[in-house]
Design a protein around this motif. Structure first.
Motif, mmCIF file in Angstrom:
data_model
loop_
_atom_site.group_PDB
_atom_site.id
_atom_site.type_symbol
_atom_site.label_atom_id
_atom_site.label_comp_id
_atom_site.label_asym_id
_atom_site.label_seq_id
_atom_site.Cartn_x
_atom_site.Cartn_y
_atom_site.Cartn_z
ATOM 1 N N SER A 1 -5.912 6.882 -13.754
ATOM 2 C CA SER A 1 -6.343 6.123 -13.861
ATOM 3 C C SER A 1 -5.014 4.870 -13.370
ATOM 4 O O SER A 1 -4.469 5.122 -12.645
ATOM 5 N N GLN A 2 -5.514 3.914 -13.554
ATOM 6 C CA GLN A 2 -4.801 2.818 -13.415
ATOM 7 C C GLN A 2 -3.690 2.996 -13.436
ATOM 8 O O GLN A 2 -2.134 2.476 -12.475
ATOM 9 N N GLU A 3 -2.774 2.783 -14.662
ATOM 10 C CA GLU A 3 -1.603 3.718 -14.851
ATOM 11 C C GLU A 3 -0.678 4.500 -14.072
ATOM 12 O O GLU A 3 -0.152 4.557 -14.050
ATOM 13 N N SER A 4 -1.880 5.015 -13.900
ATOM 14 C CA SER A 4 -1.119 6.658 -13.526
ATOM 15 C C SER A 4 -0.757 6.821 -11.760
ATOM 16 O O SER A 4 0.306 6.601 -11.101
ATOM 17 N N VAL A 5 -1.981 5.231 -11.882
ATOM 18 C CA VAL A 5 -1.381 4.871 -10.027
ATOM 19 C C VAL A 5 -0.240 3.980 -9.570
ATOM 20 O O VAL A 5 0.807 4.143 -8.816
ATOM 21 N N PHE A 6 -0.299 3.519 -11.119
ATOM 22 C CA PHE A 6 0.999 2.251 -10.781
ATOM 23 C C PHE A 6 2.792 2.756 -10.565
ATOM 24 O O PHE A 6 2.869 2.762 -10.477
ATOM 25 N N ILE A 7 2.411 4.037 -11.812
ATOM 26 C CA ILE A 7 3.483 4.818 -11.515
ATOM 27 C C ILE A 7 3.940 5.615 -10.704
ATOM 28 O O ILE A 7 4.992 5.438 -10.352
ATOM 29 N N ILE A 8 2.940 6.131 -10.240
ATOM 30 C CA ILE A 8 3.163 6.908 -8.276
ATOM 31 C C ILE A 8 3.798 5.845 -7.257
ATOM 32 O O ILE A 8 4.495 5.812 -7.152
ATOM 33 N N ALA A 9 2.692 4.679 -7.397
ATOM 34 C CA ALA A 9 3.230 3.672 -6.783
ATOM 35 C C ALA A 9 4.814 3.145 -6.834
ATOM 36 O O ALA A 9 5.311 2.989 -6.385
ATOM 37 N N LYS A 10 4.961 2.785 -8.517
ATOM 38 C CA LYS A 10 6.940 2.550 -8.668
ATOM 39 C C LYS A 10 7.392 3.187 -7.979
ATOM 40 O O LYS A 10 8.482 3.235 -7.381
ATOM 41 N N ALA A 11 7.071 4.695 -8.532
ATOM 42 C CA ALA A 11 8.441 6.745 -8.295
ATOM 43 C C ALA A 11 8.373 5.594 -6.694
ATOM 44 O O ALA A 11 9.333 6.270 -6.296
ATOM 45 N N THR A 12 6.984 5.864 -6.101
ATOM 46 C CA THR A 12 7.471 6.149 -4.891
ATOM 47 C C THR A 12 8.080 5.147 -4.024
ATOM 48 O O THR A 12 9.324 5.076 -3.903
ATOM 49 N N GLU A 13 7.967 3.653 -3.979
ATOM 50 C CA GLU A 13 8.801 2.743 -3.926
ATOM 51 C C GLU A 13 10.271 3.210 -4.100
ATOM 52 O O GLU A 13 11.439 2.628 -3.748
ATOM 53 N N LEU A 14 11.069 3.312 -5.534
ATOM 54 C CA LEU A 14 12.301 3.432 -5.738
ATOM 55 C C LEU A 14 12.734 5.275 -5.218
ATOM 56 O O LEU A 14 14.073 4.775 -4.889
ATOM 57 N N PHE A 15 11.883 5.326 -5.119
ATOM 58 C CA PHE A 15 12.316 7.109 -3.906
ATOM 59 C C PHE A 15 12.381 6.338 -2.294
ATOM 60 O O PHE A 15 13.113 6.619 -1.966
ATOM 61 N N VAL A 16 11.885 5.752 -2.094
ATOM 62 C CA VAL A 16 11.817 5.331 -0.474
ATOM 63 C C VAL A 16 12.932 4.499 -0.728
ATOM 64 O O VAL A 16 14.203 4.200 0.335
ATOM 65 N N GLU A 17 13.044 3.231 -1.014
ATOM 66 C CA GLU A 17 14.834 2.600 -2.034
ATOM 67 C C GLU A 17 15.698 3.484 -1.924
ATOM 68 O O GLU A 17 17.078 3.543 -1.121
ATOM 69 N N MET A 18 15.508 4.271 -2.583
ATOM 70 C CA MET A 18 17.244 5.894 -2.429
ATOM 71 C C MET A 18 17.874 6.380 -1.242
ATOM 72 O O MET A 18 18.714 5.460 -1.160
ATOM 73 N N ILE A 19 16.581 6.674 -0.503
ATOM 74 C CA ILE A 19 16.130 7.224 0.545
ATOM 75 C C ILE A 19 17.468 5.683 1.518
ATOM 76 O O ILE A 19 18.028 6.173 2.216
ATOM 77 N N ALA A 20 16.912 5.105 1.573
ATOM 78 C CA ALA A 20 16.784 4.227 2.986
ATOM 79 C C ALA A 20 18.420 3.594 2.545
ATOM 80 O O ALA A 20 19.187 4.110 3.211
ATOM 81 N N LYS A 21 18.584 3.403 1.129
ATOM 82 C CA LYS A 21 20.005 2.868 1.120
ATOM 83 C C LYS A 21 21.077 4.011 1.586
ATOM 84 O O LYS A 21 22.535 3.497 2.130
ATOM 85 N N ASP A 22 20.939 5.397 0.892
ATOM 86 C CA ASP A 22 21.363 6.991 1.215
ATOM 87 C C ASP A 22 22.087 6.191 3.248
ATOM 88 O O ASP A 22 22.836 6.611 3.078
#
Length: 129
Positions: free
Chosen positions: A72-93
């Motif tokens: 579903s579009q909602e699940s795709v959006f949630i995966i995309a947002k979680a990926t963004e947050l993950f990349v941001e977190m590892i990049a900051k660290d």
């Protein structure tokens, strides 16, 4: 016995009294994102504007999994947002390790150091080899 009841202060007035302008803008965006978006009663915000990653590619990657037949579009959006947050977190660290080396550019060794030092990234050990 009479009880006094104070009227609640709206959140807009509350945020205008304290904090910087940038914090107030962030709070306003957060309030808007927390409002439920139902049917045609309110302005519909497309998920693509809220996500920095291309949703069509995320959906295509999700469908490469044999267990996923529909997404579903909602699940795709949630995966995309979680990926963004993950990349941001590892990049900051990893940035912390780059700054310790007096550099402004992230290098592979900075990511390796972040993965080794932080338990949450233990599942990534050996993936960059």
């Amino acid at each position: 016995m009479a009880a006094t009841v104070e009227a609640p202060v709206p959140a807009e007035q509350d945020s205008a009294r304290c904090g910087t302008e940038e914090e107030n803008r962030g709070a306003a965006v957060e309030e808007k994102s927390q409002q439920p978006q139902t049917g045609s009663t309110g302005p519909a915000v497309p998920h693509s504007r809220l996500s920095k990653l291309p949703l069509t590619r995320i959906k295509a990657l999700m469908k490469t999994d044999p267990d996923v037949s529909l997404a579903s579009q909602e699940s795709v959006f949630i995966i995309a947002k979680a990926t963004e947050l993950f990349v941001e977190m590892i990049a900051k660290d990893a940035l912390v390790y780059a700054q310790q080396g007096k550099r402004k550019t992230l290098q592979r060794k900075d990511l390796d150091n972040a993965i080794e030092a932080i338990d949450e990234f233990a599942f990534l050990e050996g993936t960059l080899d």
